[in-house]
Design a protein around this motif. Sequence first.
Motif, PDB file in Angstrom:
ATOM      1  N   ILE A 259      11.139  -2.850  -0.983  1.00  0.00           N
ATOM      2  CA  ILE A 259      10.185  -3.849  -0.729  1.00  0.00           C
ATOM      3  C   ILE A 259       8.703  -3.451  -0.817  1.00  0.00           C
ATOM      4  O   ILE A 259       7.775  -4.101  -1.350  1.00  0.00           O
ATOM      5  CB  ILE A 259      10.301  -4.587   0.662  1.00  0.00           C
ATOM      6  N   ARG A 260       8.211  -2.252  -0.118  1.00  0.00           N
ATOM      7  CA  ARG A 260       6.898  -1.849  -0.177  1.00  0.00           C
ATOM      8  C   ARG A 260       6.611  -1.217  -1.752  1.00  0.00           C
ATOM      9  O   ARG A 260       5.366  -1.766  -2.054  1.00  0.00           O
ATOM     10  CB  ARG A 260       7.000  -0.488   0.614  1.00  0.00           C
ATOM     11  N   GLY A 261       7.546  -0.884  -2.339  1.00  0.00           N
ATOM     12  CA  GLY A 261       7.488  -0.553  -3.893  1.00  0.00           C
ATOM     13  C   GLY A 261       7.038  -1.742  -4.633  1.00  0.00           C
ATOM     14  O   GLY A 261       6.149  -1.880  -5.351  1.00  0.00           O
ATOM     15  N   GLU A 262       7.665  -2.980  -4.277  1.00  0.00           N
ATOM     16  CA  GLU A 262       7.689  -4.165  -5.067  1.00  0.00           C
ATOM     17  C   GLU A 262       6.277  -4.845  -4.743  1.00  0.00           C
ATOM     18  O   GLU A 262       5.666  -5.358  -5.488  1.00  0.00           O
ATOM     19  CB  GLU A 262       8.970  -4.910  -4.717  1.00  0.00           C
ATOM     20  N   ALA A 263       6.078  -4.475  -3.483  1.00  0.00           N
ATOM     21  CA  ALA A 263       4.720  -5.099  -3.037  1.00  0.00           C
ATOM     22  C   ALA A 263       3.497  -4.402  -3.784  1.00  0.00           C
ATOM     23  O   ALA A 263       2.576  -5.096  -4.208  1.00  0.00           O
ATOM     24  CB  ALA A 263       4.656  -5.221  -1.402  1.00  0.00           C
ATOM     25  N   ASP A 264       3.661  -3.138  -3.635  1.00  0.00           N
ATOM     26  CA  ASP A 264       2.661  -2.097  -4.255  1.00  0.00           C
ATOM     27  C   ASP A 264       2.432  -2.663  -5.775  1.00  0.00           C
ATOM     28  O   ASP A 264       1.464  -2.895  -6.240  1.00  0.00           O
ATOM     29  CB  ASP A 264       2.787  -0.985  -4.225  1.00  0.00           C
ATOM     30  N   ALA A 265       3.512  -2.807  -6.286  1.00  0.00           N
ATOM     31  CA  ALA A 265       3.710  -3.122  -7.764  1.00  0.00           C
ATOM     32  C   ALA A 265       3.263  -4.407  -7.773  1.00  0.00           C
ATOM     33  O   ALA A 265       2.301  -4.902  -9.075  1.00  0.00           O
ATOM     34  CB  ALA A 265       4.974  -2.970  -8.394  1.00  0.00           C
ATOM     35  N   GLN A 266       3.267  -5.370  -7.084  1.00  0.00           N
ATOM     36  CA  GLN A 266       2.809  -6.810  -7.321  1.00  0.00           C
ATOM     37  C   GLN A 266       1.493  -6.787  -6.963  1.00  0.00           C
ATOM     38  O   GLN A 266       0.606  -7.624  -7.788  1.00  0.00           O
ATOM     39  CB  GLN A 266       3.601  -7.453  -6.282  1.00  0.00           C
ATOM     40  N   THR A 267       0.962  -6.022  -6.099  1.00  0.00           N
ATOM     41  CA  THR A 267      -0.571  -5.911  -5.762  1.00  0.00           C
ATOM     42  C   THR A 267      -1.275  -5.449  -6.875  1.00  0.00           C
ATOM     43  O   THR A 267      -2.216  -5.747  -7.391  1.00  0.00           O
ATOM     44  CB  THR A 267      -0.715  -4.934  -4.322  1.00  0.00           C
ATOM     45  N   ALA A 268      -0.606  -4.442  -7.553  1.00  0.00           N
ATOM     46  CA  ALA A 268      -1.328  -3.790  -8.631  1.00  0.00           C
ATOM     47  C   ALA A 268      -1.428  -4.660  -9.754  1.00  0.00           C
ATOM     48  O   ALA A 268      -2.471  -4.648 -10.585  1.00  0.00           O
ATOM     49  CB  ALA A 268      -0.555  -2.289  -8.845  1.00  0.00           C
ATOM     50  N   LYS A 269      -0.474  -5.285  -9.955  1.00  0.00           N
ATOM     51  CA  LYS A 269      -0.222  -6.299 -11.043  1.00  0.00           C
ATOM     52  C   LYS A 269      -1.284  -7.286 -10.659  1.00  0.00           C
ATOM     53  O   LYS A 269      -2.022  -7.627 -11.871  1.00  0.00           O
ATOM     54  CB  LYS A 269       0.786  -7.034 -11.052  1.00  0.00           C
ATOM     55  N   LEU A 270      -1.570  -7.828  -9.338  1.00  0.00           N
ATOM     56  CA  LEU A 270      -2.612  -8.730  -9.193  1.00  0.00           C
ATOM     57  C   LEU A 270      -3.895  -8.218  -9.441  1.00  0.00           C
ATOM     58  O   LEU A 270      -4.828  -9.105  -9.719  1.00  0.00           O
ATOM     59  CB  LEU A 270      -2.473  -9.299  -7.717  1.00  0.00           C
ATOM     60  N   TYR A 271      -4.097  -6.829  -8.921  1.00  0.00           N
ATOM     61  CA  TYR A 271      -5.603  -6.533  -9.228  1.00  0.00           C
ATOM     62  C   TYR A 271      -5.580  -6.399 -10.654  1.00  0.00           C
ATOM     63  O   TYR A 271      -6.745  -6.448 -11.065  1.00  0.00           O
ATOM     64  CB  TYR A 271      -5.464  -4.944  -8.225  1.00  0.00           C
TER      65      TYR A 271
END
Length: 333
Positions: free
Chosen positions: A270-282
Amino acid sequence: MNKPLILIVTIVYLMLCASLFVVQEGQRGIVLRFGKVLRDRDEKPLIYNPGLHIKIPFIETVKNLDARIQTMENQADRFVTMEKKDLIVDSYIKWRISDFSRYYLATGGGEISQAEVLLKRKFSDRLRSELGRLHVKGIVTDSRNQLMTDVREALNHGTSGDEDELQATDHAIASAAARVERETKGSQSAAVNSNSMAALGIQVVDVRIKQINLPTEVFDAIYQRMRAEREAVARRHRSQGQEEAEKLRATADYEVTRTLAEAERQSLIIRGEADAQTAKLYADAFSIDPAFYAFIRTLRAYENSFNDKNNFIILSPESDFLRFMKSPGHWHE
């Protein structure tokens, strides 16, 4: 009324009172004349039933015999079973007088104590003989009632007489029976076994065993053995319980470890998916203006680098890290 008449009436009244006697219900009376028993034509003692009767005053006296059922408590005694095991048996006997004339002659005047002595000795001998033929299990379970029946029948009717165990009590009863035959000149109508209680004019109504115990030394030994057996069983159950506890504890520890590992794995995913989603948003947000993104990132670097007054950074003035601290004209160089 003159004094002689009063005296005569008084004497007649006293003679009348002395001539009458009452036998109470539940008793039988025997009349003694000068200490000797009044007898009938068959030389049997005369037995008076309950009611009002007449006797010769001052010459004859009355001996009352109890016709009710008597209870004789026996002292607990030690007996040996077929397997040579000792038992302490507590019992009692219910008996009554069945032949009052025979009872009176056989017991030497109708003494209950003498009758009970012979009855107790006979009962003890008979019970000892019967218990010697049985095992402990049979005595305390199904054979107990039959045992009591056999003992009662043996007391009432006697034994065959061909047994090797003819006891001293049997000789005493036989002697009493012989005395009765001598005193009645053999005129007793019913023939009885000379080693039965009927020879004393006694009928045994019931015999009962109240309690059966083991001797103290045997009881203690059995108690210790039972205690050792119970302790062995307790130890076995405790060891089995500890084994089951260890299995349950190991299973629980495994489940805890597996659950934590699974949770950690899920959290990392979940953390990896969140980081990936965050990076994508950024990335999506800052890809619109890369220069602004570089500016924001540099400001955050400044914030993290100069958040403490004690931090020192020695850089060249020409370093690109400090380009936003210069005049705006140098930002795009």
